[in-house]
Design a protein around this motif. Structure first.
Motif, PDB file in Angstrom:
ATOM      1  N   UNK A   1     -22.362 100.518 -16.721  1.00 16.77           N
ATOM      2  CA  UNK A   1     -23.589 100.997 -17.365  1.00 16.77           C
ATOM      3  C   UNK A   1     -24.479 101.785 -16.403  1.00 16.77           C
ATOM      4  N   UNK A   2     -24.117 101.799 -15.125  1.00 15.53           N
ATOM      5  CA  UNK A   2     -24.972 102.496 -14.159  1.00 15.53           C
ATOM      6  C   UNK A   2     -24.757 103.996 -14.266  1.00 15.53           C
ATOM      7  N   UNK A   3     -25.832 104.733 -14.325  1.00 14.84           N
ATOM      8  CA  UNK A   3     -25.747 106.177 -14.549  1.00 14.84           C
ATOM      9  C   UNK A   3     -25.416 106.957 -13.277  1.00 14.84           C
ATOM     10  N   UNK A   4     -25.803 106.450 -12.122  1.00 11.03           N
ATOM     11  CA  UNK A   4     -25.568 107.159 -10.874  1.00 11.03           C
ATOM     12  C   UNK A   4     -24.138 106.950 -10.379  1.00 11.03           C
ATOM     13  N   UNK A   5     -23.584 107.942  -9.721  1.00  6.06           N
ATOM     14  CA  UNK A   5     -22.248 107.832  -9.139  1.00  6.06           C
ATOM     15  C   UNK A   5     -22.313 107.353  -7.694  1.00  6.06           C
ATOM     16  N   UNK A   6     -23.499 107.086  -7.178  1.00  6.59           N
ATOM     17  CA  UNK A   6     -23.662 106.683  -5.783  1.00  6.59           C
ATOM     18  C   UNK A   6     -23.744 105.160  -5.655  1.00  6.59           C
ATOM     19  N   UNK A   7     -23.174 104.646  -4.586  1.00  7.86           N
ATOM     20  CA  UNK A   7     -23.232 103.225  -4.262  1.00  7.86           C
ATOM     21  C   UNK A   7     -23.532 103.072  -2.785  1.00  7.86           C
ATOM     22  N   UNK A   8     -24.095 101.901  -2.418  1.00  8.04           N
ATOM     23  CA  UNK A   8     -24.424 101.626  -1.020  1.00  8.04           C
ATOM     24  C   UNK A   8     -23.512 100.526  -0.496  1.00  8.04           C
ATOM     25  N   UNK A   9     -23.063 100.673   0.736  1.00  8.33           N
ATOM     26  CA  UNK A   9     -22.214  99.677   1.385  1.00  8.33           C
ATOM     27  C   UNK A   9     -22.830  99.289   2.723  1.00  8.33           C
ATOM     28  N   UNK A  10     -22.987  97.988   2.927  1.00  9.53           N
ATOM     29  CA  UNK A  10     -23.540  97.511   4.192  1.00  9.53           C
ATOM     30  C   UNK A  10     -23.206  96.030   4.340  1.00  9.53           C
ATOM     31  N   UNK A  11     -23.572  95.478   5.472  1.00  3.87           N
ATOM     32  CA  UNK A  11     -23.320  94.058   5.720  1.00  3.87           C
ATOM     33  C   UNK A  11     -24.564  93.427   6.323  1.00  3.87           C
TER      34      UNK A  11
END
Length: 275
Positions: free
Chosen positions: A96-106
């Protein structure tokens, strides 16, 4: 507080049904109520299950609440269903998320203070001794690898020993995203083989901040975008461990991981559906 608890129970019950979870017909406290109690504990009581049990039992929300020992045994048996529930929740949020961007971190979650390492009983292994570069200090515990939407809502997570570098996080997470998605991460996630594999097989672009001596330098415009995005990622991810108590009480390593999982799931439900 009460409306939020009701919302947590309703979502938990629906997700358990969605994954096809079956429970014993003889139970008096449903599995959805057990998981809800753990999530309420993480959300409002710093992970203290007994306080959450007492709160939910007194006004009659869950009048058939189990004793502390029986509750803990039931909850430990529901650890895998809880992870399946989160996977289902993550799939819904991705779709359902409209953006194609995601964040990755630890981020690190210590088992104890450094001075107490010789007394810790949950685990005894040098693999759990890690380093926090931003604080220039060592810690003894686990490192949580987390994938979040552009709004900062977690959709995937994995646990690794404290000494594990972030590249191992790329292998630990499924990184199951729609085609043409972009994952922004810092330079610690640099692995050209994984970048190429994601792009060629999953049509997912891993936008890693480049080091000065990188073999694949970015254009000035892309480097600026990554730097700006990186500041936002640090702000978002720093808000997640803040929800954790100073010390997470557990008597087994599985219990420790279970409590950390409930904090992440409770944060996700709050960020996605309640805020």
């Amino acid at each position: 507080m009460l409306p939020e608890i009701i919302a947590i129970y309703a979502i938990t019950d629906d997700l358990l049904k969605a994954i096809g979870h079956q429970e014993d017909v003889r139970v008096q406290l449903s599995d959805a109520e057990v998981i809800t109690t753990a999530l309420v504990s993480a959300r409002f009581f710093g992970g203290n299950h007994q306080n959450a049990q007492d709160y939910l039992k007194e006004p009659g929300l869950m009048p058939k609440m189990l004793s502390k020992s029986r509750f803990n045994r039931r909850l430990h048996r529901l650890f895998l269903p809880l992870l399946d529930l989160f996977d289902c929740l993550g799939m819904v949020l991705k779709s359902i998320h409209s953006s194609t961007e995601s964040w990755l971190d630890s981020f690190p979650v210590p088992l104890c203070d450094n001075i107490r390492i010789p007394q810790v009983r949950l685990v005894r292994c040098e693999d759990y001794r890690g380093y926090i570069a931003s604080k220039k200090r060592y810690f003894y515990g686990i490192r949580v690898q987390l994938l979040a939407t552009a709004d900062g809502i977690p959709v995937e997570f994995a646990f690794l020993p404290g000494e594990a570098n972030d590249v191992r996080g790329l292998n630990a997470l499924p990184l199951s995203l729609p085609a043409n998605s972009e994952i922004y991460a810092d330079a610690a996630y640099t692995d050209y083989k994984i970048e190429d594999a994601l792009r060629d097989t999953e049509a997912v672009t891993l936008q890693v901040a480049r080091k000065r001596n990188s073999k694949r330098p970015d254009s000035p415009a892309l480097a600026y975008i990554k730097q700006t995005t990186r500041h936002f990622i640090e702000t978002v991810f720093s808000g997640i461990p803040v929800q954790f108590p100073k010390a997470i009480h557990a008597v087994t390593m599985d219990g420790f991981l279970l409590k950390v999982s409930t904090f992440i799931v409770a944060f996700t439900l709050k960020a996605a559906f309640i805020d």
